[in-house]
Design an enzyme around this catalytic site. Structure first.
Site, mmCIF file in Angstrom:
data_model
loop_
_atom_site.group_PDB
_atom_site.id
_atom_site.type_symbol
_atom_site.label_atom_id
_atom_site.label_comp_id
_atom_site.label_asym_id
_atom_site.label_seq_id
_atom_site.Cartn_x
_atom_site.Cartn_y
_atom_site.Cartn_z
ATOM 1 N N HIS A 245 -1.954 8.824 -4.778
ATOM 2 C CA HIS A 245 -2.931 8.627 -3.700
ATOM 3 C C HIS A 245 -2.425 9.095 -2.324
ATOM 4 C CE1 HIS A 245 -5.147 5.979 -6.451
ATOM 5 N NE2 HIS A 245 -4.042 5.298 -6.651
HETATM 6 C C1 BDR Z 1 -3.857 2.682 -2.433
HETATM 7 O O1 BDR Z 1 -3.467 1.353 -2.757
HETATM 8 C C2 BDR Z 1 -2.077 1.245 -2.827
HETATM 9 O O2 BDR Z 1 -1.697 0.525 -3.953
HETATM 10 C C3 BDR Z 1 -1.527 2.651 -2.810
HETATM 11 O O3 BDR Z 1 -0.287 2.691 -2.129
HETATM 12 C C4 BDR Z 1 -2.594 3.440 -2.092
HETATM 13 O O4 BDR Z 1 -2.397 3.440 -0.703
HETATM 14 C C5 BDR Z 1 -4.639 3.247 -3.608
HETATM 15 O O5 BDR Z 1 -5.772 2.473 -3.866
#
Ligand code: BDR
Ligand code: CA
Length: 315
Positions: A245
């Site tokens: 992500h």
């Molecule tokens: C987001 O949530 C977190 O767990 C990750 O680091 C990312 O920023 C993805 O949904």
């Protein structure tokens, strides 16, 4: 020929395995001048996110990087964390030493406000890859900074992809929906990397091998960081890899041409128990609400991973 000045960024973060990779990518990229990391509670509580941020800076050979502690809880709700994804430490996978660099003195929110006020208007980009508590607190305390910010680039939300913590909501927005609502309404130029795009940036076993084959401590650590959540993701979502992500934000700053999306209106749900933290994205332009965000949904994933691997090899 004169050299272009590096693009000044502040990374607001809750490391987090994918946050760690985003930070490493930024620190490996000469086009970016990382002014500081400001930490927030999210994937794990604040004491762990501040510890993890320092571990990553030291791994990158940057013990000089200012790292600030910010807000330790969402604006109006209890903290929800994500140890089921990132492990109890938030950074499960690599065996990194406890950090020896100190935290910077002061609060992360003050750093954001002071820096945006001090630097020339339009020159600082805020990259937000955790819950938006620090960013919203800065904008509330100092509303003048929204007109001075170059841009806010954030990982959060989803439209076609639904949610990853509830059927309707993505983690960063769900943890602090009230903060997200303030950020989406602040008027600063906003670029959003939602699950729609990050689900197309999957770390497959072959891509993890490419990280490991770099053959450096950073390559080995990133392979371990991206391998650890693999089982969780494959079991829960049946995906062929783990979405990377947060590095999508930094990749966007380096190569915006790799992404596609639309400039649309996006609002955040804060009232409903059922859909709390949903990003209601007017993708089809069916309302008269004014566009407030560039909402990206497509990425050239092969190019993203080539760039990432090439950059990590520099550290
Ligand atoms: C987001 O949530 C977190 O767990 C990750 O680091 C990312 O920023 C993805 O949904
Ligand atoms: Ca994150």
């Amino acid at each position: 020929m004169a050299r272009m000045a590096a693009h000044k960024i502040i990374i607001d973060t809750d490391p987090g395995q994918d946050d760690a990779v985003a930070i490493l990518l930024a620190l490996a990229s000469p086009e970016l001048d990382v002014l500081a990391l400001t930490c927030v509670a999210g994937n794990v509580p604040l004491d762990l996110t501040t510890c993890n941020a320092r571990k990553i800076a030291e791994l990158a050979g940057r013990p000089d990087l200012p790292i600030y502690a910010g807000c330790d809880r969402p604006l109006a709700r209890p903290l929800v964390t994500a140890e089921q994804v990132h492990g109890a430490s938030g950074l499960d996978g690599p065996d990194l030493p406890e950090p020896s660099m100190p935290l910077a003195k002061g609060h992360g929110v003050d750093f954001i406000v002071d820096t945006v006020r001090r630097e020339a208007p339009g020159t600082v980009t805020l990259v937000a890859i955790g819950p938006l508590t620090n960013v919203a607190t800065a904008l509330t305390r100092a509303p003048d900074i929204s007109a001075r910010l170059g841009r806010i680039v954030l990982m959060g939300g989803a439209h076609f992809a639904g949610g990853n913590v509830t059927p309707a909501a993505e983690f960063n927005i769900h943890v602090d929906p009230h903060a997200a609502k303030l950020v989406f309404a602040c008027g600063a130029p906003l670029t959003v990397l939602p699950l729609d795009v990050t689900y197309k940036a999957l770390v497959t076993p072959a891509r993890t091998t490419a990280f490991r084959d770099i053959g450096t401590p950073v390559g080995t650590a990133v392979a371990a960081l991206t391998d650890a959540p693999h089982r969780h993701n494959t079991e829960k979502f049946g995906a062929p890899g783990v979405p990377l992500h947060d590095p999508c934000t930094i990749t966007y700053l380096l190569r915006p041409d790799l992404f596609r999306g639309r400039h649309i209106n996006v609002e955040v749900e804060t009232g409903s128990d059922l859909t709390l933290g949903m990003t209601v994205a007017d993708w089809w332009g069916v309302t008269t609400r004014a566009p407030n965000a560039t909402f990206l949904t497509e990425v050239d994933a092969d190019a993203l991973f080539s760039l990432l691997t090439e950059r990590l090899a520099r550290l």
